[in-house]
Design a protein around this motif. Sequence first.
Motif, PDB file in Angstrom:
ATOM      1  N   MET A   1       0.837  -1.214   0.000  1.00  0.00           N
ATOM      2  CA  MET A   1       0.000   0.000   0.000  1.00  0.00           C
ATOM      3  C   MET A   1       0.869   1.260   0.000  1.00  0.00           C
ATOM      4  SD  MET A   1      -3.177   0.456  -0.043  1.00  0.00           S
ATOM      5  CE  MET A   1      -4.705  -0.392   0.037  1.00  0.00           C
ATOM      6  N   LEU A   2       0.816   2.004  -1.058  1.00  0.00           N
ATOM      7  CA  LEU A   2       1.562   3.259  -1.112  1.00  0.00           C
ATOM      8  C   LEU A   2       0.761   4.321  -0.357  1.00  0.00           C
ATOM      9  CD1 LEU A   2       4.066   4.582  -2.598  1.00  0.00           C
ATOM     10  CD2 LEU A   2       2.389   5.433  -4.249  1.00  0.00           C
ATOM     11  N   ARG A   3       1.443   5.000   0.575  1.00  0.00           N
ATOM     12  CA  ARG A   3       0.745   6.012   1.390  1.00  0.00           C
ATOM     13  C   ARG A   3       1.034   7.402   0.811  1.00  0.00           C
ATOM     14  NH1 ARG A   3       3.443   4.906   6.900  1.00  0.00           N
ATOM     15  NH2 ARG A   3       5.166   5.120   5.449  1.00  0.00           N
ATOM     16  N   ILE A   4      -0.040   8.036   0.326  1.00  0.00           N
ATOM     17  CA  ILE A   4       0.117   9.291  -0.422  1.00  0.00           C
ATOM     18  C   ILE A   4      -0.394  10.482   0.385  1.00  0.00           C
ATOM     19  CG2 ILE A   4      -0.622  10.490  -2.553  1.00  0.00           C
ATOM     20  CD1 ILE A   4      -0.914   7.678  -3.813  1.00  0.00           C
ATOM     21  N   GLY A   5       0.281  11.615   0.232  1.00  0.00           N
ATOM     22  CA  GLY A   5      -0.202  12.879   0.783  1.00  0.00           C
ATOM     23  C   GLY A   5      -0.523  13.807  -0.365  1.00  0.00           C
ATOM     24  N   VAL A   6      -1.639  14.515  -0.279  1.00  0.00           N
ATOM     25  CA  VAL A   6      -2.070  15.397  -1.380  1.00  0.00           C
ATOM     26  C   VAL A   6      -2.023  16.856  -0.918  1.00  0.00           C
ATOM     27  CG1 VAL A   6      -3.960  16.002  -2.950  1.00  0.00           C
ATOM     28  CG2 VAL A   6      -3.537  13.596  -2.389  1.00  0.00           C
ATOM     29  N   ILE A   7      -1.278  17.680  -1.644  1.00  0.00           N
ATOM     30  CA  ILE A   7      -1.204  19.115  -1.321  1.00  0.00           C
ATOM     31  C   ILE A   7      -2.096  19.872  -2.300  1.00  0.00           C
ATOM     32  CG2 ILE A   7       0.310  21.123  -1.103  1.00  0.00           C
ATOM     33  CD1 ILE A   7       2.637  19.202  -0.604  1.00  0.00           C
ATOM     34  N   GLY A   8      -3.026  20.639  -1.761  1.00  0.00           N
ATOM     35  CA  GLY A   8      -3.969  21.389  -2.608  1.00  0.00           C
ATOM     36  C   GLY A   8      -5.303  20.676  -2.602  1.00  0.00           C
ATOM     37  N   CYS A   9      -6.291  21.297  -1.987  1.00  0.00           N
ATOM     38  CA  CYS A   9      -7.617  20.661  -1.866  1.00  0.00           C
ATOM     39  C   CYS A   9      -8.671  21.412  -2.659  1.00  0.00           C
ATOM     40  CB  CYS A   9      -8.021  20.550  -0.397  1.00  0.00           C
ATOM     41  SG  CYS A   9      -6.924  19.495   0.551  1.00  0.00           S
ATOM     42  N   GLY A  10      -8.269  21.993  -3.784  1.00  0.00           N
ATOM     43  CA  GLY A  10      -9.245  22.598  -4.696  1.00  0.00           C
ATOM     44  C   GLY A  10      -9.914  21.492  -5.501  1.00  0.00           C
ATOM     45  N   GLY A  11     -10.577  21.864  -6.589  1.00  0.00           N
ATOM     46  CA  GLY A  11     -11.321  20.898  -7.392  1.00  0.00           C
ATOM     47  C   GLY A  11     -10.471  19.713  -7.825  1.00  0.00           C
ATOM     48  N   MET A  12      -9.262  19.996  -8.333  1.00  0.00           N
ATOM     49  CA  MET A  12      -8.406  18.927  -8.859  1.00  0.00           C
ATOM     50  C   MET A  12      -7.891  18.039  -7.725  1.00  0.00           C
ATOM     51  SD  MET A  12      -7.677  18.421 -12.058  1.00  0.00           S
ATOM     52  CE  MET A  12      -7.964  16.701 -11.908  1.00  0.00           C
ATOM     53  N   ASP A  65       4.597   8.334   1.932  1.00  0.00           N
ATOM     54  CA  ASP A  65       5.631   7.747   1.055  1.00  0.00           C
ATOM     55  C   ASP A  65       5.825   8.570  -0.210  1.00  0.00           C
ATOM     56  OD1 ASP A  65       5.720   5.444   2.724  1.00  0.00           O
ATOM     57  OD2 ASP A  65       3.976   4.619   1.658  1.00  0.00           O
ATOM     58  N   ALA A  66       4.732   9.099  -0.744  1.00  0.00           N
ATOM     59  CA  ALA A  66       4.798   9.827  -2.014  1.00  0.00           C
ATOM     60  C   ALA A  66       3.815  10.985  -1.975  1.00  0.00           C
ATOM     61  CB  ALA A  66       4.457   8.892  -3.171  1.00  0.00           C
ATOM     62  N   VAL A  67       4.122  12.026  -2.768  1.00  0.00           N
ATOM     63  CA  VAL A  67       3.368  13.275  -2.669  1.00  0.00           C
ATOM     64  C   VAL A  67       2.685  13.597  -3.997  1.00  0.00           C
ATOM     65  CG1 VAL A  67       3.595  15.764  -2.207  1.00  0.00           C
ATOM     66  CG2 VAL A  67       5.096  14.125  -1.024  1.00  0.00           C
ATOM     67  N   VAL A  90       7.252  12.293  -6.361  1.00  0.00           N
ATOM     68  CA  VAL A  90       6.278  13.380  -6.356  1.00  0.00           C
ATOM     69  C   VAL A  90       5.586  13.483  -7.712  1.00  0.00           C
ATOM     70  CG1 VAL A  90       8.185  15.037  -6.706  1.00  0.00           C
ATOM     71  CG2 VAL A  90       5.980  15.881  -5.970  1.00  0.00           C
ATOM     72  N   PHE A  91       4.276  13.480  -7.643  1.00  0.00           N
ATOM     73  CA  PHE A  91       3.456  13.687  -8.838  1.00  0.00           C
ATOM     74  C   PHE A  91       2.961  15.125  -8.750  1.00  0.00           C
ATOM     75  CE2 PHE A  91      -0.424  14.168 -11.090  1.00  0.00           C
ATOM     76  CZ  PHE A  91      -0.383  13.294 -12.158  1.00  0.00           C
ATOM     77  N   LEU A 117      12.386  11.179  -9.977  1.00  0.00           N
ATOM     78  CA  LEU A 117      11.432  11.118  -8.869  1.00  0.00           C
ATOM     79  C   LEU A 117      10.168  11.918  -9.176  1.00  0.00           C
ATOM     80  CD1 LEU A 117      13.894  11.602  -5.853  1.00  0.00           C
ATOM     81  CD2 LEU A 117      12.639   9.517  -6.417  1.00  0.00           C
ATOM     82  N   VAL A 118      10.247  12.772 -10.199  1.00  0.00           N
ATOM     83  CA  VAL A 118       9.144  13.699 -10.482  1.00  0.00           C
ATOM     84  C   VAL A 118       8.357  13.234 -11.704  1.00  0.00           C
ATOM     85  CG1 VAL A 118       8.561  16.111 -11.024  1.00  0.00           C
ATOM     86  CG2 VAL A 118      10.623  15.594  -9.672  1.00  0.00           C
ATOM     87  N   GLN A 119       7.034  13.228 -11.575  1.00  0.00           N
ATOM     88  CA  GLN A 119       6.167  13.027 -12.750  1.00  0.00           C
ATOM     89  C   GLN A 119       5.212  14.207 -12.861  1.00  0.00           C
ATOM     90  OE1 GLN A 119       4.666   9.157 -13.733  1.00  0.00           O
ATOM     91  NE2 GLN A 119       2.710   9.956 -14.486  1.00  0.00           N
ATOM     92  N   ILE A 120       5.033  14.690 -14.083  1.00  0.00           N
ATOM     93  CA  ILE A 120       4.142  15.839 -14.309  1.00  0.00           C
ATOM     94  C   ILE A 120       2.791  15.341 -14.828  1.00  0.00           C
ATOM     95  CG2 ILE A 120       3.894  18.071 -15.493  1.00  0.00           C
ATOM     96  CD1 ILE A 120       6.282  17.924 -13.533  1.00  0.00           C
ATOM     97  N   GLY A 121       1.728  15.989 -14.368  1.00  0.00           N
ATOM     98  CA  GLY A 121       0.367  15.528 -14.669  1.00  0.00           C
ATOM     99  C   GLY A 121      -0.148  15.883 -16.056  1.00  0.00           C
TER     100      GLY A 121
END
Length: 334
Positions: A1-12, A65-67, A90-91, A117-121
């Motif tokens: 299980m990858l544990r993710i943190g999300v920064i930015g709680c707007g629509g996206m 683990d990942a952002v 980081v995505f 380490l970086v992926q762009i959306g």
Amino acid sequence: MLRIGVIGCGGMGRDHIRRLMGTIPNCTVVGCADYLMEVAQKVADQYGIIAFQTGEELIASKDVDAVVIASIDSTHKHYILEALKYEKYVFCEKPLSETIEDCEEVIAAETKIGKRLVQIGFMRRYDRGYAEMKRIISSGELGAPLIVHAAHRNVTQNDDYTTEMAIANTAVHEFDVIRWLLEDEYTSGQVLKVRQSSCSPITRFENPQLVLLETASGARIDVEVQLADGYAYDIQCQVVCEKGTINLPDPYAVTIRSNATRSTPLLKNWTNRFIEAYDIEFTQWVQSVIDDKITGPSSWDGYAACITADAVNRSRGSNQFFPIEMIAKPDLYK
Ligand code: ISE
């Protein structure tokens, strides 16, 4: 299980939390952050996750683990660099940044670590229509691509949207996906002013705008950008090759026959238009992080899109093509 943190709680950001918690296998969201603490708290309460006080705290947390970064464009670089400090995957939603210098800073930090380490959306690369177009172009069966006609039409945009964002935040999708389809680099670009639409809040931004690009192989591209088209969210792309043309399919829609008319509904926003692409994008990203080898759009791709947007925005009003000159590509991205 990858544990993710999300920064930015707007629509996206909220849409990504819903997707990561409900649809994407092998991952969960453990926490979120937003510059408006009450917004983060509300989302955290809804999903039973932690509301971090700041994005920095989220990134530093041992539980993350990942952002995923879905905050406003101007904050992207800062959070990416912060995640790279901890060498966390980081995505980051597009665009990588609003400035070339920021992109180069991210590239320098990532190449110093020596690992992607970086992926762009850039989710359009995961859309089945674009993927099939790429397969046909790459197969060579229709010969070389010569011209691309594209249209990116939004129903409306936020109050703080600007003429420049139409290029750096909206057309940036075409800059990435067409470069990816053609496997070609842009050499110059410009934006032309067009008769303005009465659907636009004219005082806020120019609408429509027409972008022209040239590539290293001599292909020519036109991209119509509308921020207020008055009818639907409509994405069109046609690639003209030597022996035929390839068209992006419209999304699935039922046909309605009624009132002596045959009609098919259109969508109104990108979260629905590209819902499947986002799902595939995140499914693959999570798996690639677990496999410790990411393969999606890189910082280099983010930089290529940003430098294109920059030249196009600088050309406004000049009626001239502005050169697009990239730095040498680091081995990491080859
Ligand atoms: C938004 O940020 C997106 O990424 C959408 O795909 C695009 O259509 C819209 O114009 C942007 O503001």
